[in-house]
Design an enzyme around this catalytic site. Structure first.
Site, short mmCIF file in Angstrom:
data_model
loop_
_atom_site.label_atom_id
_atom_site.label_comp_id
_atom_site.label_asym_id
_atom_site.label_seq_id
_atom_site.Cartn_x
_atom_site.Cartn_y
_atom_site.Cartn_z
N GLY A 29 -16.48 -8.42 -1.98
CA GLY A 29 -16.58 -8.84 -3.38
C GLY A 29 -15.36 -8.43 -4.19
O GLY A 29 -14.30 -8.16 -3.62
N LEU A 31 -13.68 -10.40 -6.03
CA LEU A 31 -12.80 -11.42 -5.46
C LEU A 31 -11.59 -11.70 -6.34
O LEU A 31 -11.65 -11.59 -7.56
CB LEU A 31 -13.59 -12.73 -5.24
CG LEU A 31 -14.81 -12.61 -4.34
CD1 LEU A 31 -15.46 -13.98 -4.15
CD2 LEU A 31 -14.46 -12.01 -2.98
N GLY A 34 -6.38 -14.03 -3.67
CA GLY A 34 -6.15 -13.83 -2.23
C GLY A 34 -7.38 -14.24 -1.42
O GLY A 34 -7.27 -14.94 -0.42
N HIS A 35 -8.57 -13.79 -1.88
CA HIS A 35 -9.80 -14.20 -1.19
C HIS A 35 -9.97 -15.72 -1.24
O HIS A 35 -10.38 -16.35 -0.26
CB HIS A 35 -11.03 -13.57 -1.86
CG HIS A 35 -11.14 -12.09 -1.71
ND1 HIS A 35 -11.03 -11.22 -2.76
CD2 HIS A 35 -11.36 -11.32 -0.61
CE1 HIS A 35 -11.20 -9.99 -2.33
NE2 HIS A 35 -11.39 -10.01 -1.04
N GLN A 59 -18.05 2.00 6.15
CA GLN A 59 -16.59 2.00 6.37
C GLN A 59 -15.85 2.82 5.33
O GLN A 59 -14.62 2.86 5.34
CB GLN A 59 -16.05 0.58 6.44
CG GLN A 59 -16.02 -0.18 5.13
CD GLN A 59 -15.60 -1.62 5.33
OE1 GLN A 59 -16.40 -2.44 5.78
NE2 GLN A 59 -14.36 -1.95 5.04
N GLU A 147 -3.63 -10.82 6.04
CA GLU A 147 -2.67 -9.92 6.70
C GLU A 147 -2.39 -8.66 5.89
O GLU A 147 -1.73 -7.76 6.37
CB GLU A 147 -1.35 -10.66 6.96
CG GLU A 147 -1.41 -11.55 8.17
CD GLU A 147 -0.03 -11.91 8.68
OE1 GLU A 147 0.92 -11.92 7.89
OE2 GLU A 147 0.07 -12.21 9.88
N GLN A 152 -6.53 -3.78 10.29
CA GLN A 152 -7.91 -4.28 10.38
C GLN A 152 -7.94 -5.60 11.15
O GLN A 152 -8.77 -5.80 12.05
CB GLN A 152 -8.47 -4.48 8.98
CG GLN A 152 -9.74 -5.33 8.92
CD GLN A 152 -10.39 -5.38 7.55
OE1 GLN A 152 -11.00 -4.42 7.14
NE2 GLN A 152 -10.25 -6.48 6.84
N SER A 185 -8.57 -6.01 -4.34
CA SER A 185 -9.67 -5.73 -5.28
C SER A 185 -9.43 -4.42 -6.00
O SER A 185 -9.91 -4.21 -7.11
CB SER A 185 -10.98 -5.64 -4.50
OG SER A 185 -11.18 -6.82 -3.78
N ARG A 186 -8.70 -3.51 -5.36
CA ARG A 186 -8.47 -2.20 -5.97
C ARG A 186 -7.51 -2.27 -7.16
O ARG A 186 -7.49 -1.35 -7.98
CB ARG A 186 -7.89 -1.22 -4.94
CG ARG A 186 -8.91 -0.81 -3.91
CD ARG A 186 -8.23 -0.16 -2.72
NE ARG A 186 -9.16 -0.04 -1.61
CZ ARG A 186 -9.86 1.04 -1.32
NH1 ARG A 186 -9.73 2.12 -2.04
NH2 ARG A 186 -10.70 1.05 -0.31
O1 PAF Z 1 -11.55 -6.34 4.31
C1 PAF Z 1 -12.68 -6.18 3.82
O2 PAF Z 1 -12.97 -6.56 2.68
C2 PAF Z 1 -13.73 -5.49 4.66
O3 PAF Z 1 -13.17 -4.51 5.46
C3 PAF Z 1 -14.60 -6.45 5.49
C4 PAF Z 1 -13.76 -7.17 6.54
C5 PAF Z 1 -15.26 -7.46 4.57
C6 PAF Z 1 -15.70 -5.68 6.21
O4 PAF Z 1 -16.54 -5.01 5.32
#
Ligand code: PAF
Length: 276
Positions: A29, A31, A34-35, A59, A147, A152, A185-186
């Protein structure tokens, strides 16, 4: 756009879409553009686009970071709808996602030994478990990842190759603000002053690239020296690693990437760029 908050309702709906290709964009979220670029790519390449919004507690290696993570579900829904996303999966509790799932320990063959894997212990196991679980629920043909979270992306590719061989993991370019700051998002947690200070991250990375230093140690020292001169940024790490193996390199070549994590105030920002 159809919104589902329960796994069973989503799966029942998806079952009725047999024969259609499914594109998946997992998110936490808050958003931003980029998303939306991932959503657009999914819409262009598949029949049905599913986005998920779930701030995954497993995580976050730091509970304060989890608590402060921005939650903007109403705005997110509007943005997804306007972008033409077909389905939103927005589970409201961790139990909704993880019910019936047994957490696993993934072997990432060393891809997780440095950088984010080193500085955020447990983060990648939590991330990979939720992505595994979401892949299992949505069963997409293609999944789209930015990227900006390069390590990740590499780990997701590794995990998917073993457990979801039919799934294509699609890497999407990092989108940047006009001053070069990678969209995240940060960023919305930065004050106006901090936002200005943050633009030093892409500035120094771009400048490092232009310097064309081939000795990785020398390049690292140069970058660390540049950051030391900027008040308000605390560098957590700067590494030059191979873009495929993610192992730190001695000599910079066209496969090398620069990776960085830095704090501006209490906001942790990451970025990466080709080193040449
Ligand atoms: O990149 C993210 O926003 C998160 O690490 C993901 C891939 C949605 C998993 O929670």
């Amino acid at each position: 756009m159809h919104t589902f908050t329960t796994t069973i309702a989503l799966q029942n709906y998806l079952q009725g879409l047999q024969g259609k290709t499914i594109g998946f964009v997992p998110t936490m979220g808050a958003l931003h553009v980029g998303h939306l670029s991932l959503i657009e790519r999914s819409i262009a390449e598949t029949d049905i686009t599913v986005a998920s919004i779930f701030v995954n507690p497993t995580q976050f290696n730091n509970t304060a970071d989890f608590d402060k993570y921005p939650r903007t579900i109403a705005d997110d829904r509007t943005m997804l709808e306007r972008a033409g996303c077909h389905i939103l999966y927005a589970p409201e509790t961790p139990a909704e996602v993880y019910n019936g799932y047994t957490m696993q320990t993934f072997d990432f063959a060393g891809l997780d030994s440095s950088m984010e894997g080193y500085f955020r212990p447990g983060h990648f196991q939590g991330m990979a478990n939720v992505v595994f679980r979401l892949f299992d629920i949505v069963n997409p043909n293609k999944a789209f990842f930015g990227e900006k979270d390069y390590q990740q992306l590499a780990l997701v590719r590794h995990m998917a190759a073993k457990h979801f061989p039919a799934l294509e993991v699609v890497a999407c370019d990092t989108l940047r603000e006009s001053d070069g700051l990678a969209m995240s998002s940060r960023n919305r947690r930065l004050s106006d002053d901090e936002r200005v200070i943050s633009s030093n991250i892409p500035r120094i990375l771009n400048s490092a690239k232009e310097h064309n230093i081939t000795d990785a140690k020398q390049l690292k020292l140069w970058v660390e020296g540049e950051f030391a001169m900027v008040p308000g940024i605390r560098l957590e790490y700067f590494e030059i690693a191979d873009g495929n193996s993610l192992q730190v390199v001695d000599k910079v070549n066209s496969d090398s990437r620069m990776f960085i994590a830095a704090y501006v105030g209490d906001v942790r920002l990451i970025d990466n760029m080709a080193a040449q």
